[in-house]
Scaffold this motif. Structure first.
Motif, PDB file in Angstrom:
ATOM      1  N   SER A  46       0.829  -1.200   0.000  1.00 20.59           N
ATOM      2  CA  SER A  46       0.000   0.000   0.000  1.00 20.59           C
ATOM      3  C   SER A  46       0.868   1.257   0.000  1.00 20.59           C
ATOM      4  O   SER A  46       0.621   2.205  -0.752  1.00 20.59           O
ATOM      5  N   ASP A  47       1.894   1.266   0.843  1.00 19.11           N
ATOM      6  CA  ASP A  47       2.797   2.412   0.886  1.00 19.11           C
ATOM      7  C   ASP A  47       3.493   2.604  -0.454  1.00 19.11           C
ATOM      8  O   ASP A  47       3.638   3.736  -0.939  1.00 19.11           O
ATOM      9  N   ALA A  48       3.941   1.505  -1.059  1.00 19.36           N
ATOM     10  CA  ALA A  48       4.631   1.593  -2.344  1.00 19.36           C
ATOM     11  C   ALA A  48       3.706   2.173  -3.414  1.00 19.36           C
ATOM     12  O   ALA A  48       4.117   3.021  -4.219  1.00 19.36           O
ATOM     13  N   VAL A  49       2.448   1.723  -3.427  1.00 21.02           N
ATOM     14  CA  VAL A  49       1.479   2.223  -4.410  1.00 21.02           C
ATOM     15  C   VAL A  49       1.215   3.710  -4.209  1.00 21.02           C
ATOM     16  O   VAL A  49       1.170   4.495  -5.164  1.00 21.02           O
ATOM     17  N   LEU A  50       1.070   4.127  -2.954  1.00 23.46           N
ATOM     18  CA  LEU A  50       0.787   5.531  -2.664  1.00 23.46           C
ATOM     19  C   LEU A  50       1.995   6.412  -2.965  1.00 23.46           C
ATOM     20  O   LEU A  50       1.849   7.545  -3.444  1.00 23.46           O
ATOM     21  N   ILE A  51       3.193   5.921  -2.681  1.00 23.65           N
ATOM     22  CA  ILE A  51       4.407   6.673  -3.010  1.00 23.65           C
ATOM     23  C   ILE A  51       4.514   6.833  -4.521  1.00 23.65           C
ATOM     24  O   ILE A  51       4.838   7.909  -5.033  1.00 23.65           O
ATOM     25  N   LEU A  52       4.239   5.756  -5.255  1.00 21.51           N
ATOM     26  CA  LEU A  52       4.250   5.811  -6.718  1.00 21.51           C
ATOM     27  C   LEU A  52       3.244   6.835  -7.225  1.00 21.51           C
ATOM     28  O   LEU A  52       3.525   7.610  -8.143  1.00 21.51           O
ATOM     29  N   ALA A  53       2.068   6.851  -6.597  1.00 17.62           N
ATOM     30  CA  ALA A  53       1.038   7.803  -6.993  1.00 17.62           C
ATOM     31  C   ALA A  53       1.514   9.231  -6.771  1.00 17.62           C
ATOM     32  O   ALA A  53       1.274  10.130  -7.592  1.00 17.62           O
ATOM     33  N   GLY A  54       2.198   9.467  -5.653  1.00 23.08           N
ATOM     34  CA  GLY A  54       2.701  10.799  -5.371  1.00 23.08           C
ATOM     35  C   GLY A  54       3.760  11.232  -6.373  1.00 23.08           C
ATOM     36  O   GLY A  54       3.773  12.393  -6.827  1.00 23.08           O
ATOM     37  N   ILE A  55       4.643  10.321  -6.745  1.00 19.63           N
ATOM     38  CA  ILE A  55       5.704  10.644  -7.704  1.00 19.63           C
ATOM     39  C   ILE A  55       5.138  10.948  -9.078  1.00 19.63           C
ATOM     40  O   ILE A  55       5.627  11.836  -9.790  1.00 19.63           O
ATOM     41  N   THR A  56       4.081  10.250  -9.467  1.00 21.25           N
ATOM     42  CA  THR A  56       3.497  10.445 -10.796  1.00 21.25           C
ATOM     43  C   THR A  56       2.544  11.633 -10.862  1.00 21.25           C
ATOM     44  O   THR A  56       1.938  11.883 -11.897  1.00 21.25           O
ATOM     45  N   GLY A  57       2.391  12.345  -9.742  1.00 19.82           N
ATOM     46  CA  GLY A  57       1.613  13.568  -9.780  1.00 19.82           C
ATOM     47  C   GLY A  57       0.211  13.472  -9.236  1.00 19.82           C
ATOM     48  O   GLY A  57      -0.530  14.459  -9.263  1.00 19.82           O
ATOM     49  N   ILE A  58      -0.181  12.303  -8.725  1.00 15.97           N
ATOM     50  CA  ILE A  58      -1.528  12.163  -8.181  1.00 15.97           C
ATOM     51  C   ILE A  58      -1.707  13.049  -6.948  1.00 15.97           C
ATOM     52  O   ILE A  58      -2.807  13.447  -6.594  1.00 15.97           O
ATOM     53  N   GLY A  59      -0.570  13.350  -6.290  1.00 14.40           N
ATOM     54  CA  GLY A  59      -0.636  14.200  -5.113  1.00 14.40           C
ATOM     55  C   GLY A  59      -1.278  15.542  -5.402  1.00 14.40           C
ATOM     56  O   GLY A  59      -1.973  16.119  -4.560  1.00 14.40           O
ATOM     57  N   THR A  60      -1.061  16.060  -6.601  1.00 10.02           N
ATOM     58  CA  THR A  60      -1.664  17.334  -6.982  1.00 10.02           C
ATOM     59  C   THR A  60      -3.185  17.218  -7.036  1.00 10.02           C
ATOM     60  O   THR A  60      -3.910  18.121  -6.609  1.00 10.02           O
ATOM     61  N   VAL A  61      -3.649  16.087  -7.541  1.00  7.13           N
ATOM     62  CA  VAL A  61      -5.094  15.860  -7.613  1.00  7.13           C
ATOM     63  C   VAL A  61      -5.683  15.763  -6.215  1.00  7.13           C
ATOM     64  O   VAL A  61      -6.728  16.349  -5.917  1.00  7.13           O
ATOM     65  N   VAL A  62      -4.999  15.010  -5.339  1.00 12.81           N
ATOM     66  CA  VAL A  62      -5.475  14.853  -3.970  1.00 12.81           C
ATOM     67  C   VAL A  62      -5.527  16.197  -3.253  1.00 12.81           C
ATOM     68  O   VAL A  62      -6.469  16.502  -2.522  1.00 12.81           O
ATOM     69  N   ALA A  63      -4.496  17.022  -3.488  1.00 13.20           N
ATOM     70  CA  ALA A  63      -4.434  18.329  -2.836  1.00 13.20           C
ATOM     71  C   ALA A  63      -5.582  19.229  -3.255  1.00 13.20           C
ATOM     72  O   ALA A  63      -6.003  20.113  -2.505  1.00 13.20           O
ATOM     73  N   HIS A  64      -6.103  19.015  -4.464  1.00  8.68           N
ATOM     74  CA  HIS A  64      -7.190  19.847  -4.975  1.00  8.68           C
ATOM     75  C   HIS A  64      -8.549  19.141  -4.889  1.00  8.68           C
ATOM     76  O   HIS A  64      -9.497  19.544  -5.557  1.00  8.68           O
TER      77      HIS A  64
END
Length: 211
Positions: A46-64
């Protein structure tokens, strides 16, 4: 790449080691020697998947997407407080627990579903892995961000494996003879469940109080 990998490992470990819902549950199941491998795998993957998501830019979507985090926050708070109350009930209950024979063991399905809920219904997981680790990883150029992410993911695997399997060393403490039992339940288990109850309820309440 080695310094970047080590940096990712160190940063990831610093975020994961803090006492939280996942750690408390893995510790308890590790002491009982119940379903440790699937629980460790869920946490690490789960951590690996979420870290991957953050690196690929999903973090921007989550932030908004504050509405999404709000739903997760309330659902996670309700689950954690509920589990905390169950732990409190175990702490004051009289049900006997025999770690050697596996008495009172949770089914694999129950343990897996509980861990999935603790992982994916906790907004802190998204903030730490997707937003924070993803953002730090992207400060490295080229393949450096992937190396940093690999280090953070490795830290998650190493920590949860050490916690889950290392907890078995405490098995004797939690299986004291009758002289150490109070109301047919080992004192050590009462203390552990009480601490788990405090951690779970505190995290759940803080999710609502701190927004």
């Amino acid at each position: 790449m080695v310094p970047v990998l080590a940096t990712g490992f160190g940063v990831g470990l610093s975020l994961i080691v803090a006492i939280g819902a996942q750690n408390a549950y893995v510790l308890r199941q590790g002491i009982r020697a119940e379903h440790v491998l699937p629980l460790v795998a869920i946490c690490a993957v789960s951590d690996a998947v979420l870290i991957l998501a953050g690196i690929t830019g999903i973090g921007t979507v989550v932030a908004h997407a504050p509405a999404t985090l709000t739903v997760v926050r309330w659902a996670g708070a309700a689950f954690l407080v509920g589990y905390g109350l169950l732990a409190a009930r175990r702490a004051v209950g009289t049900q006997s627990l025999d770690t050697a024979s596996g008495g009172g063991a949770a089914s694999r399905r129950t343990a897996v579903l509980t861990m999935l809920a603790m992982t994916w219904l906790n907004p802190h997981v998204y903030l730490d892995t997707v937003l924070l680790l993803g953002s730090i990883a992207n400060t490295h150029e080229g393949s450096g961000r992937w190396t940093f992410g690999a280090g953070a993911a490795l830290a998650s695997f190493a920590w949860f494996a050490a916690l889950g399997y290392g907890a078995r060393l405490l098995g004797r403490v939690f299986a004291r003879p009758v002289a150490w039992r109070v109301f047919a339940r080992p004192v050590a288990w009462r203390v552990l469940d009480a601490l788990i109850a405090i951690v779970m309820v505190t995290i759940g309440v803080s999710l609502v109080a701190n927004g």
